[in-house]
Design a protein around this motif. Sequence first.
Motif, PDB file in Angstrom:
ATOM      1  N   THR A 107       0.558  -1.347   0.094  1.00 43.37           N
ATOM      2  CA  THR A 107      -0.095  -0.111  -0.121  1.00 43.37           C
ATOM      3  C   THR A 107       0.774   1.303  -0.024  1.00 43.37           C
ATOM      4  OG1 THR A 107      -0.218  -0.370   2.420  1.00 43.37           O
ATOM      5  CG2 THR A 107      -2.041  -1.161   1.259  1.00 43.37           C
ATOM      6  N   GLU A 108       2.263   1.377   0.183  1.00 42.60           N
ATOM      7  CA  GLU A 108       2.962   2.424   0.245  1.00 42.60           C
ATOM      8  C   GLU A 108       3.998   2.565  -1.075  1.00 42.60           C
ATOM      9  OE1 GLU A 108       5.260   2.644   3.833  1.00 42.60           O
ATOM     10  OE2 GLU A 108       3.761   2.163   5.195  1.00 42.60           O
TER      11      GLU A 108
ATOM     12  N   VAL B   2      -1.992   1.873  -5.185  1.00 44.84           N
ATOM     13  CA  VAL B   2      -3.436   2.114  -4.906  1.00 44.84           C
ATOM     14  C   VAL B   2      -4.267   2.528  -5.962  1.00 44.84           C
ATOM     15  CG1 VAL B   2      -4.938   3.350  -3.238  1.00 44.84           C
ATOM     16  CG2 VAL B   2      -2.782   2.376  -2.475  1.00 44.84           C
TER      17      VAL B   2
ATOM     18  N   GLU C  31      -7.614   0.706  -7.622  1.00 42.50           N
ATOM     19  CA  GLU C  31      -8.802   1.569  -7.852  1.00 42.50           C
ATOM     20  C   GLU C  31      -9.350   1.351  -9.216  1.00 42.50           C
ATOM     21  OE1 GLU C  31     -10.723   3.209  -6.016  1.00 42.50           O
ATOM     22  OE2 GLU C  31      -9.571   2.415  -4.134  1.00 42.50           O
TER      23      GLU C  31
ATOM     24  N   TYR D 210       3.962  -9.623  -0.746  1.00 44.26           N
ATOM     25  CA  TYR D 210       2.710  -9.093  -1.155  1.00 44.26           C
ATOM     26  C   TYR D 210       1.689 -10.319  -1.393  1.00 44.26           C
ATOM     27  CZ  TYR D 210       5.751  -4.989  -2.021  1.00 44.26           C
ATOM     28  OH  TYR D 210       6.599  -4.025  -1.981  1.00 44.26           O
TER      29      TYR D 210
ATOM     30  N   ASP E  61      -1.875 -10.280   0.108  1.00 44.38           N
ATOM     31  CA  ASP E  61      -2.763  -9.095  -0.558  1.00 44.38           C
ATOM     32  C   ASP E  61      -2.998  -9.227  -2.007  1.00 44.38           C
ATOM     33  OD1 ASP E  61      -2.442  -7.862   2.030  1.00 44.38           O
ATOM     34  OD2 ASP E  61      -1.004  -6.613   1.505  1.00 44.38           O
TER      35      ASP E  61
END
Length: 355
Positions: free
Chosen positions: A284-285, A290, A294, A320, A323
Amino acid sequence: MIQAPNLVNPYLQPQAMPLPAPNYNAVKIDVHNPSVSAPGVGQVAMNVPQYAQPSAPIYNYPQGQLYDYPQAQTQPYYMPQQPVVCPPCPACIPTAQTVPAAPQVVEQAAAPVAQQVVNQQNFNAPEPVVTQPAEAKPEQAPQVEVVPPAPMAPQVDLNSFIAKLTNSDYEVQANAMEEIANMVKDEPQKATELLDEKVVNALNTIINADSSKLAGPTAEQIAAREKLMKGEQISDNDKTLATTITPMEQAERNKSYAMFTSAIMQKLYGDEVTKLTGTTVPLTELPGAVTIVEQLKNNPNPMVRTSAIEALSYIQQPAYKNDLNTIFTIAKNDQDKNVQDAANAAIAKLEQIKA
C-alpha cells in the motif's frame, strides 16, 4: 679478642718443637663468637719459649715506585662568577671605540658559558656584547586548499520527461512512457533518477483521466472493424476508418501504458529500498499501487481492468502474496471473460512464489 702467637723466623730457630695435633670440633663453634678447640689456641703455652722479634726484615726490596711517570701540573679551576652590578662609574661607561651604541641585553641563561665569565684581571671591564641571532619564526603549516567536489551532472533530463508526460498529445505521452520502460529494463541505475514525485503524479494523472467525454468510435468505424476482423474484403477507406484510433481510445490506451510504467517504477523503487535498508516497502506504500487497484475495481473498460491485473502481477513477491491473492480472487468474478482469464493467470503465477 684472640691473641695470635708471635711468629718466629724458622731460619733463626735451630730446633722446631712439634705442636700437638689440633682437635677441631664443629659442635663447639659459636657463630657469634667463633673459637677453635685446639691446644695452644686461645692461651699461651707454658712450655713454649718466647723469642724476640726480628729487628731486620727478612726480605729487603726497594721501596720506590714501580712506575715513574711525569705528573701533570694541576691547573687551578675558577668558578664562573656572576656579573657584578655596580652603580655607574667612569670605568663602566662604554666608549665608542670599544662597545657599540645601545648594547643588547642578553639573558645569562641563553648566553654561552665562555661569555658569562667575567674578566678575572679587571672586574670593572664591560661585559662583551653578544648579538643574538634573529628569532626563527615557526614554520607555518602549508595551507591545503579544499576543493569541493563538483556536483554530479544528472544523466536524465527529468523536466523533459515530465513535460512529455503532461503533454496533451497522446502520442507524445505514449512515446515517453515507452522510453521510461526501456530505460528501466536496460539501465536501471540511470532510471533511478526518474523516481521522482512529479513523475509519479504525472503517471497517476494519465491513469485517472476522465475519458468519458472524449470522442469515441462511430458506428461506421465499429462496422469496418468487424469486417476487418472477419477477414472480409473492404475498401481502402473502410480500412483506414477501422484502424483510426479515436481520442477516447487513445486516452484508455495510455491508461494501460501508464499502469505498466507505474508498476515498473514501483518495482525499481522497492528493489532500491531493499538494497539500501534491507526492508520491504508495504504494497500500500508503493507509489501508484493504490491507483492501479482502484482502476481494477471501478474502471468500466475491461481492457483497462485487464491491464491493471497484469500490472499488479508484475510487482508480486512473497511479502505481497496474501494481498495480491485477495485482489486477484475478487477479479475472478468479473463480468468480462478477458478479465477473468487474466485473474486466473495471475493467481497461478502467484502460487509459484514461496512465502
